[in-house]
Design an enzyme around this catalytic site. Structure first.
Site, PDB file in Angstrom:
ATOM      1  N   HIS A 121      88.394  30.968  26.877  1.00  0.00           N
ATOM      2  CA  HIS A 121      89.834  31.248  26.787  1.00  0.00           C
ATOM      3  C   HIS A 121      90.008  32.489  25.903  1.00  0.00           C
ATOM      4  CE1 HIS A 121      94.003  30.542  25.382  1.00  0.00           C
ATOM      5  NE2 HIS A 121      94.147  29.701  26.373  1.00  0.00           N
ATOM      6  N   ASP A 198      85.206  25.650  20.262  1.00  0.00           N
ATOM      7  CA  ASP A 198      86.604  25.606  20.684  1.00  0.00           C
ATOM      8  C   ASP A 198      86.811  24.236  21.338  1.00  0.00           C
ATOM      9  OD1 ASP A 198      88.958  25.640  22.093  1.00  0.00           O
ATOM     10  OD2 ASP A 198      88.649  27.605  23.011  1.00  0.00           O
ATOM     11  N   GLN A 201      90.129  21.755  24.669  1.00  0.00           N
ATOM     12  CA  GLN A 201      90.138  20.871  25.849  1.00  0.00           C
ATOM     13  C   GLN A 201      89.195  19.682  25.682  1.00  0.00           C
ATOM     14  OE1 GLN A 201      92.331  21.131  28.129  1.00  0.00           O
ATOM     15  NE2 GLN A 201      93.048  23.234  27.896  1.00  0.00           N
ATOM     16  N   LYS A 224      97.855  19.278  22.695  1.00  0.00           N
ATOM     17  CA  LYS A 224      97.127  18.915  23.919  1.00  0.00           C
ATOM     18  C   LYS A 224      96.646  17.474  23.892  1.00  0.00           C
ATOM     19  CE  LYS A 224      95.509  23.650  24.734  1.00  0.00           C
ATOM     20  NZ  LYS A 224      96.306  24.182  25.854  1.00  0.00           N
ATOM     21  N   CYS A 361      94.715  32.314  30.832  1.00  0.00           N
ATOM     22  CA  CYS A 361      94.210  32.983  29.624  1.00  0.00           C
ATOM     23  C   CYS A 361      92.693  33.087  29.653  1.00  0.00           C
ATOM     24  CB  CYS A 361      94.671  32.264  28.354  1.00  0.00           C
ATOM     25  SG  CYS A 361      96.439  32.120  28.205  1.00  0.00           S
TER      26      CYS A 361
HETATM   27  N1  PLP Z   1      90.966  27.279  24.038  1.00  0.00           N
HETATM   28  C1  PLP Z   1      91.082  26.619  25.190  1.00  0.00           C
HETATM   29  C2  PLP Z   1      89.843  26.197  25.928  1.00  0.00           C
HETATM   30  C3  PLP Z   1      92.348  26.306  25.685  1.00  0.00           C
HETATM   31  O1  PLP Z   1      92.465  25.641  26.848  1.00  0.00           O
HETATM   32  C4  PLP Z   1      93.487  26.700  24.945  1.00  0.00           C
HETATM   33  C5  PLP Z   1      94.855  26.428  25.457  1.00  0.00           C
HETATM   34  O2  PLP Z   1      95.108  26.378  26.627  1.00  0.00           O
HETATM   35  C6  PLP Z   1      93.311  27.383  23.740  1.00  0.00           C
HETATM   36  C7  PLP Z   1      92.031  27.655  23.323  1.00  0.00           C
HETATM   37  C8  PLP Z   1      94.462  27.832  22.917  1.00  0.00           C
HETATM   38  O3  PLP Z   1      95.186  26.753  22.423  1.00  0.00           O
HETATM   39  P1  PLP Z   1      96.587  26.969  21.688  1.00  0.00           P
HETATM   40  O4  PLP Z   1      97.438  27.782  22.629  1.00  0.00           O
HETATM   41  O5  PLP Z   1      97.113  25.597  21.469  1.00  0.00           O
HETATM   42  O6  PLP Z   1      96.305  27.701  20.416  1.00  0.00           O
END
Ligand code: PLP
Length: 404
Positions: A121, A198, A201, A224, A361
């Protein structure tokens, strides 16, 4: 398969959309909130609201207690050695940026290598791109198998003596891949690199134990997993957090300040400048309570089963699906031939089926897949096979619509 929890626990699921039952298949973007989370936030503002760690009155004491109790819940939920290792942030994005600034600027230097994967992401890519520019370091990418997995051989090919840091998502938000984090972390540790996970998910869907993962840092978001937006977590091993610099400066993160200098408060407050999202932390604690009562092993099994069922049924219907067939997490990205995913999502919406369409993203991953965008259906504990029926029905409606 039935939903794992009563849908009535999630008030929003009783509403309709365009006159139809809301089929919410966008939990990877943000999950819906169970009533106890909504009640906890409501109760905090009705009865406890005050700033934390500052004033000496009953409400301030109670608010501080509630805030710190949420930290203890997070620590237990992820197997942290101590609540002092749990830093509240706005979410995964802020946590990862914080590591890149606070740890990266101090410990990554010219010629050092930062290892990522093409499935990251943007939140787990751009902070490292920027760090590499500031510190003249180099990004390296673990190449994926054709079905979007990371093998240890591929990881081994890029992790080496110059690696300072490996940053990987535990679960891909597009491919649904469940990455071999403990094994990659072992490779990182062999060369003295730190492992950044990270967990955006994974923490909502998989039992999380930071020690078993081999993580040195873990980032995730409350929203989430059924908690409020605007609250998330940066977890780090205590020695690393101690060594790392703060990345935000201001009130409540200091030990002493004079006109020219400042020294920092102890962990975790050194990283929590300014008034935090107190009600958010309380709501996050309630969400973790809710998940723990369900049982994270059951949450994992349910999510994986739904992800695999959706992938299989879409593939059987001739739909282009992405990522591994199994095991896979609770989501599936797909395309209906040449129909643009935004058009797909619009027809689905008219059917009451909420999905996401776009690059998620993850533009480098779209480039790797050779597509501009995909549609994505994602599931959580309130989804069941009837939602996959609705998904398949929406696919047929969309195909019919664009055949006309
Ligand atoms: N990393 C992953 C794998 C994600 O799916 C997301 C959000 O969709 C993020 C990071 C970023 O999360 P946030 O927008 O809550 O900071």
């Amino acid at each position: 398969m039935n939903p794992l929890v009563p849908r009535e626990d999630f008030p929003i699921l009783s509403r309709s959309v365009h006159g139809r039952r809301l089929v919410y298949l966008d939990s990877a973007a943000t999950a819906q909130k169970p009533a106890p989370v909504i009640a906890a936030v409501d109760h905090f503002y009705r009865y406890t609201n005050a700033n934390v760690l500052r004033s000496a009155h009953a409400l301030a004491d109670e608010a501080t207690e509630a805030y710190e109790a949420a930290r203890v819940k997070v620590a237990r939920f992820i197997g942290a050695a101590s609540p002092a290792e749990v830093v509240f942030t706005r979410g995964t994005t802020e946590s990862l940026n914080g590591i890149a600034r606070g740890w990266g600027d101090k410990f990554v230097g010219p010629g050092d290598e930062i290892v990522l994967s093409p499935m990251e992401h943007h939140a787990n890519l751009i902070p490292w791109q920027q760090l590499a520019r500031r510190r003249e370091a180099r990004l390296r990418f673990i190449e994926l198998t054709p079905d979007g997995r990371i093998t240890l051989e591929a990881a081994q090919a890029v992790i080496g003596p110059r690696t300072r840091l490996v940053a990987l998502s535990a679960v891909s938000n597009v491919l649904g891949t469940i990455n071999p984090i403990p094994e990659v972390a072992a490779l990182a540790h062999q060369v003295g690199a730190v492992m950044v996970v990270d967990g955006a998910q994974s923490v909502p869907h998989e039992p999380t134990d930071v020690a078993a993962l081999g993580a040195d840092f873990l980032a995730f978001s409350g929203h989430k997993l059924g908690g409020p937006t605007g609250i998330g977590v940066l977890w780090g091993r205590e020695t690393l957090l101690d060594a790392m610099d703060p990345f935000l400066f201001g009130g409540e993160m200091i030990a002493y300040v004079d006109r020219e200098h400042a020294t920092w408060a102890d962990l975790p407050h050194k990283f929590e400048a300014g008034t935090p999202h107190i009600a958010g932390a309380v709501g996050l604690g309630a969400a973790l309570d809710y998940l723990q009562a369900v049982g994270m092993a059951r949450v994992r099994d349910h999510g994986r089963a739904l992800g695999e069922e959706a992938y299989r049924r879409l593939a059987e219907a001739g739909v282009q699906v992405y990522g591994p067939a199994a095991p896979r997490a609770a989501l599936v990205a797909f395309n209906l031939g040449p129909i643009h995913p935004h058009d797909v999502a619009q027809v689905f919406d008219a059917e009451g089926v909420a999905i996401r369409a776009g690059h998620h993203c993850a533009q480098p991953l779209m480039q790797w897949l050779g597509v501009a965008a995909t549609a994505r259906a994602s599931f959580y504990i309130y989804n069941g096979s009837d939602d996959i029926d609705a998904l398949l029905h929406a696919v047929e409606v969309t195909k019919r619509y664009f055949r006309r």
